[in-house]
Scaffold this active site. Structure first.
Site, PDB file in Angstrom:
ATOM      1  N   LYS A   1       0.845  -1.187   0.000  1.00  0.00           N
ATOM      2  CA  LYS A   1       0.000   0.000   0.000  1.00  0.00           C
ATOM      3  C   LYS A   1       0.880   1.237   0.000  1.00  0.00           C
ATOM      4  O   LYS A   1       1.932   1.259   0.645  1.00  0.00           O
ATOM      5  CB  LYS A   1      -0.871   0.025   1.259  1.00  0.00           C
ATOM      6  CG  LYS A   1      -2.110   0.869   1.115  1.00  0.00           C
ATOM      7  CD  LYS A   1      -3.179   0.100   0.360  1.00  0.00           C
ATOM      8  CE  LYS A   1      -4.508   0.790   0.371  1.00  0.00           C
ATOM      9  NZ  LYS A   1      -5.559  -0.053  -0.195  1.00  0.00           N
TER      10      LYS A   1
ATOM     11  N   GLY B   1     -23.665   4.565   2.087  1.00  0.00           N
ATOM     12  CA  GLY B   1     -22.641   5.163   1.228  1.00  0.00           C
ATOM     13  C   GLY B   1     -22.826   4.756  -0.214  1.00  0.00           C
ATOM     14  O   GLY B   1     -22.621   3.595  -0.580  1.00  0.00           O
TER      15      GLY B   1
ATOM     16  N   HIS C   1     -18.533   5.720  -5.275  1.00  0.00           N
ATOM     17  CA  HIS C   1     -18.082   4.944  -6.436  1.00  0.00           C
ATOM     18  C   HIS C   1     -18.642   3.515  -6.429  1.00  0.00           C
ATOM     19  O   HIS C   1     -19.264   3.085  -7.380  1.00  0.00           O
ATOM     20  CB  HIS C   1     -16.552   4.887  -6.459  1.00  0.00           C
ATOM     21  CG  HIS C   1     -15.912   6.159  -6.881  1.00  0.00           C
ATOM     22  ND1 HIS C   1     -15.806   7.255  -6.042  1.00  0.00           N
ATOM     23  CD2 HIS C   1     -15.336   6.534  -8.051  1.00  0.00           C
ATOM     24  CE1 HIS C   1     -15.194   8.233  -6.698  1.00  0.00           C
ATOM     25  NE2 HIS C   1     -14.899   7.822  -7.908  1.00  0.00           N
ATOM     26  N   VAL C   2     -18.420   2.781  -5.333  1.00  0.00           N
ATOM     27  CA  VAL C   2     -18.845   1.378  -5.307  1.00  0.00           C
ATOM     28  C   VAL C   2     -20.347   1.273  -5.019  1.00  0.00           C
ATOM     29  O   VAL C   2     -21.070   0.519  -5.689  1.00  0.00           O
ATOM     30  CB  VAL C   2     -18.058   0.575  -4.243  1.00  0.00           C
ATOM     31  CG1 VAL C   2     -18.525  -0.871  -4.214  1.00  0.00           C
ATOM     32  CG2 VAL C   2     -16.566   0.625  -4.532  1.00  0.00           C
TER      33      VAL C   2
HETATM   34  P1  NAI Z   1     -16.371   6.816  -2.169  1.00  0.00           P
HETATM   35  O1  NAI Z   1     -15.665   7.845  -1.369  1.00  0.00           O
HETATM   36  O2  NAI Z   1     -16.554   7.008  -3.619  1.00  0.00           O
HETATM   37  O3  NAI Z   1     -17.840   6.592  -1.551  1.00  0.00           O
HETATM   38  C1  NAI Z   1     -18.111   6.603  -0.178  1.00  0.00           C
HETATM   39  C2  NAI Z   1     -19.459   7.282   0.000  1.00  0.00           C
HETATM   40  O4  NAI Z   1     -19.817   7.184   1.375  1.00  0.00           O
HETATM   41  C3  NAI Z   1     -19.458   8.772  -0.355  1.00  0.00           C
HETATM   42  O5  NAI Z   1     -20.527   9.063  -1.231  1.00  0.00           O
HETATM   43  C4  NAI Z   1     -19.610   9.462   0.997  1.00  0.00           C
HETATM   44  O6  NAI Z   1     -20.341  10.685   0.905  1.00  0.00           O
HETATM   45  C5  NAI Z   1     -20.380   8.413   1.772  1.00  0.00           C
HETATM   46  N1  NAI Z   1     -20.272   8.528   3.220  1.00  0.00           N
HETATM   47  C6  NAI Z   1     -19.218   8.929   3.977  1.00  0.00           C
HETATM   48  N2  NAI Z   1     -19.521   8.884   5.274  1.00  0.00           N
HETATM   49  C7  NAI Z   1     -20.793   8.418   5.354  1.00  0.00           C
HETATM   50  C8  NAI Z   1     -21.656   8.137   6.431  1.00  0.00           C
HETATM   51  N3  NAI Z   1     -21.290   8.307   7.688  1.00  0.00           N
HETATM   52  N4  NAI Z   1     -22.911   7.692   6.161  1.00  0.00           N
HETATM   53  C9  NAI Z   1     -23.302   7.506   4.875  1.00  0.00           C
HETATM   54  N5  NAI Z   1     -22.518   7.761   3.821  1.00  0.00           N
HETATM   55  C10 NAI Z   1     -21.273   8.204   4.051  1.00  0.00           C
HETATM   56  O7  NAI Z   1     -15.617   5.440  -1.872  1.00  0.00           O
HETATM   57  P2  NAI Z   1     -15.727   4.078  -2.687  1.00  0.00           P
HETATM   58  O8  NAI Z   1     -14.627   3.967  -3.651  1.00  0.00           O
HETATM   59  O9  NAI Z   1     -17.116   3.883  -3.132  1.00  0.00           O
HETATM   60  O10 NAI Z   1     -15.390   3.014  -1.534  1.00  0.00           O
HETATM   61  C11 NAI Z   1     -16.337   2.728  -0.519  1.00  0.00           C
HETATM   62  C12 NAI Z   1     -15.691   1.793   0.481  1.00  0.00           C
HETATM   63  O11 NAI Z   1     -15.291   0.588  -0.161  1.00  0.00           O
HETATM   64  C13 NAI Z   1     -14.431   2.354   1.150  1.00  0.00           C
HETATM   65  O12 NAI Z   1     -14.379   1.882   2.471  1.00  0.00           O
HETATM   66  C14 NAI Z   1     -13.308   1.753   0.334  1.00  0.00           C
HETATM   67  O13 NAI Z   1     -12.122   1.659   1.077  1.00  0.00           O
HETATM   68  C15 NAI Z   1     -13.893   0.384   0.024  1.00  0.00           C
HETATM   69  N6  NAI Z   1     -13.340  -0.238  -1.166  1.00  0.00           N
HETATM   70  C16 NAI Z   1     -13.428   0.402  -2.370  1.00  0.00           C
HETATM   71  C17 NAI Z   1     -12.923  -0.197  -3.505  1.00  0.00           C
HETATM   72  C18 NAI Z   1     -13.062   0.441  -4.849  1.00  0.00           C
HETATM   73  O14 NAI Z   1     -12.904  -0.252  -5.867  1.00  0.00           O
HETATM   74  N7  NAI Z   1     -13.383   1.724  -4.923  1.00  0.00           N
HETATM   75  C19 NAI Z   1     -12.240  -1.510  -3.438  1.00  0.00           C
HETATM   76  C20 NAI Z   1     -12.259  -2.127  -2.127  1.00  0.00           C
HETATM   77  C21 NAI Z   1     -12.761  -1.481  -1.038  1.00  0.00           C
END
Ligand code: NAI
Length: 367
Positions: free
Chosen positions: A94, A191, A194-195
């Site tokens: 990482k 949340g 992205h995912v």
């Molecule tokens: P992202 O930042 O695009 O989406 C996260 C979302 O959660 C945002 O829309 C944000 O506003 C929302 N959020 C933050 N705090 C919140 C809360 N207290 N209550 C409700 N919503 C809240 O991140 P992404 O890429 O979608 O990743 C999501 C999770 O999955 C992270 O923990 C990341 O580490 C994990 N992950 C992501 C991968 C990927 O391919 N992007 C791969 C493996 C794990």
């Protein structure tokens, strides 16, 4: 760009970085300050015996440099465990870049990061992570070939992660509800970034009823308007009666109190390290809530970064179903919660036997 959440804690509870390095069995740690661009970064290689260390470049604020290094160490171990159970020929690593308060030239900073990665001669391969974008990966690619998630290299891994999470939810539901499918089930997604957004699409296409919460109201509205999900206030998310709770926001969202509050039968989502500790793994199991361990269910993006867009990719990601089912069965046989059962499986692959010293796990939770 991804939003950074709350600042991760300092090096605690271990206190000392070398203790953490030893407990987590981290192979190498590289630290770089570049006076020209102001880059402050760390690359942790957890284990390269199975192949080069593949893992994301995280870009966010930290309380101090030690906290950033500790984060890289913990996340690097998680990548080794994830790669081992995903069956890809990579180790875990990482990179963490400390986000400065002002950012004069983002591309220049990431180009400097590329030079740092290049110095490691391919022992670390970079991917997208919290706070980084495909454009950042392009900037890194100006100075090193050891980078994925560029436009030519598959781009944003989130759709693949979401596909894997959907497959994992299917496996967990089948396990918890005696072979049942997901059609008609009620799923809460915390949340929809992205995912989470892609997961909402995957699930709605299969007749799942959705509830979503996001601190970014526009993000939640987009999912409501596109997939007919109902919006829930973020603070009420644990009170919704549902079949599956899918954490797809930050880590550390389910503590012991939330484990008691949850009104679901399955916890399965993308978030890294969604449980605050092993005691929550046990608390969920005691309540009959089946937990799909994060580093098994969210491996889709890593598998895509490792394999690139090729014919076998989707079937390789879909195999997350089988891996999760094997974890659930091992947990049952070993009378241990699924989070620990998954760690044991990864440790058997990496070290030939599980690490039985609980000190190696406390505070070093897979992230
Ligand atoms: P992202 O930042 O695009 O989406 C996260 C979302 O959660 C945002 O829309 C944000 O506003 C929302 N959020 C933050 N705090 C919140 C809360 N207290 N209550 C409700 N919503 C809240 O991140 P992404 O890429 O979608 O990743 C999501 C999770 O999955 C992270 O923990 C990341 O580490 C994990 N992950 C992501 C991968 C990927 O391919 N992007 C791969 C493996 C794990």
């Amino acid at each position: 760009m991804r939003k950074s959440g709350s600042l991760p804690p300092d090096v605690t509870p271990g206190g000392d970085l070398f203790t953490l390095i030893r407990d987590l069995r981290v192979e190498r740690v590289y630290v770089r300050h570049d006076p020209v661009t102001g880059l402050d970064a760390v690359i942790a290689l957890h284990d390269t015996r199975r192949g080069p260390a593949l893992g994301g470049v995280r870009f966010r604020s930290y309380t101090n440099g030690n906290a950033a290094i500790a984060d890289a160490l913990r996340l690097a171990r998680a990548m080794s465990y994830k790669a081992a159970l995903a069956g890809i020929p990579y180790g875990g690593g990482k990179a963490v870049m400390l986000r400065p308060e002002t950012l004069p030239d983002r591309a220049q900073l990431f180009t400097a990061m590329g030079r740092f990665i290049e110095e490691l001669g391919g022992r670390y391969v970079a991917a997208m992570d919290s706070g980084t974008t495909v454009d950042d990966m392009e900037a890194i690619a100006r100075t090193t070939d050891h980078v994925t998630c560029t436009r030519a290299g598959g781009g944003d891994p989130a759709p693949y992660t979401a596909f894997g999470v959907r497959c994992g939810i299917e496996a967990a539901v089948a396990e918890r509800f005696d072979g049942k499918g997901i059609e008609g089930l009620r799923v809460v997604i915390q949340g929809v970034g992205h995912v989470g957004h892609h997961l909402a699409r995957e699930l709605s296409q299969r007749g799942v009823r959705l509830w979503v919460a996001d601190v970014d109201h526009d993000a939640a509205e987009r999912v409501r308007n596109t997939y007919g999900a109902q919006i829930v206030a973020p603070e009420e998310i644990f009170d919704i009666e549902c079949d599956v709770f899918a954490p797809c926001a930050l880590g550390g969202v389910i503590d012991k109190a939330a484990a008691v509050r949850l009104k679901c039968k399955v916890v399965a989502g993308a978030a890294n390290n969604p449980l605050t500790g092993p005691e929550v793994d046990a608390a969920l199991a005691a309540r009959g809530i089946l937990y799909a361990p994060d580093f098994v269910i969210n491996a889709g993006g890593l598998i895509a970064a490792a394999l690139g867009v090729e014919g076998r990719l989707m079937s390789k990601i879909a195999a997350i179903r089988d891996t999760l089912t094997a974890v659930f069965h091992a947990a049952h046989e070993q009378r241990t919660p699924p989070g620990r059962a998954a760690e044991r499986m990864a440790e058997e692959t990496l070290y030939g036997a599980p690490i039985e010293d609980p000190g190696a796990h406390s505070g070093a939770g897979v992230a």
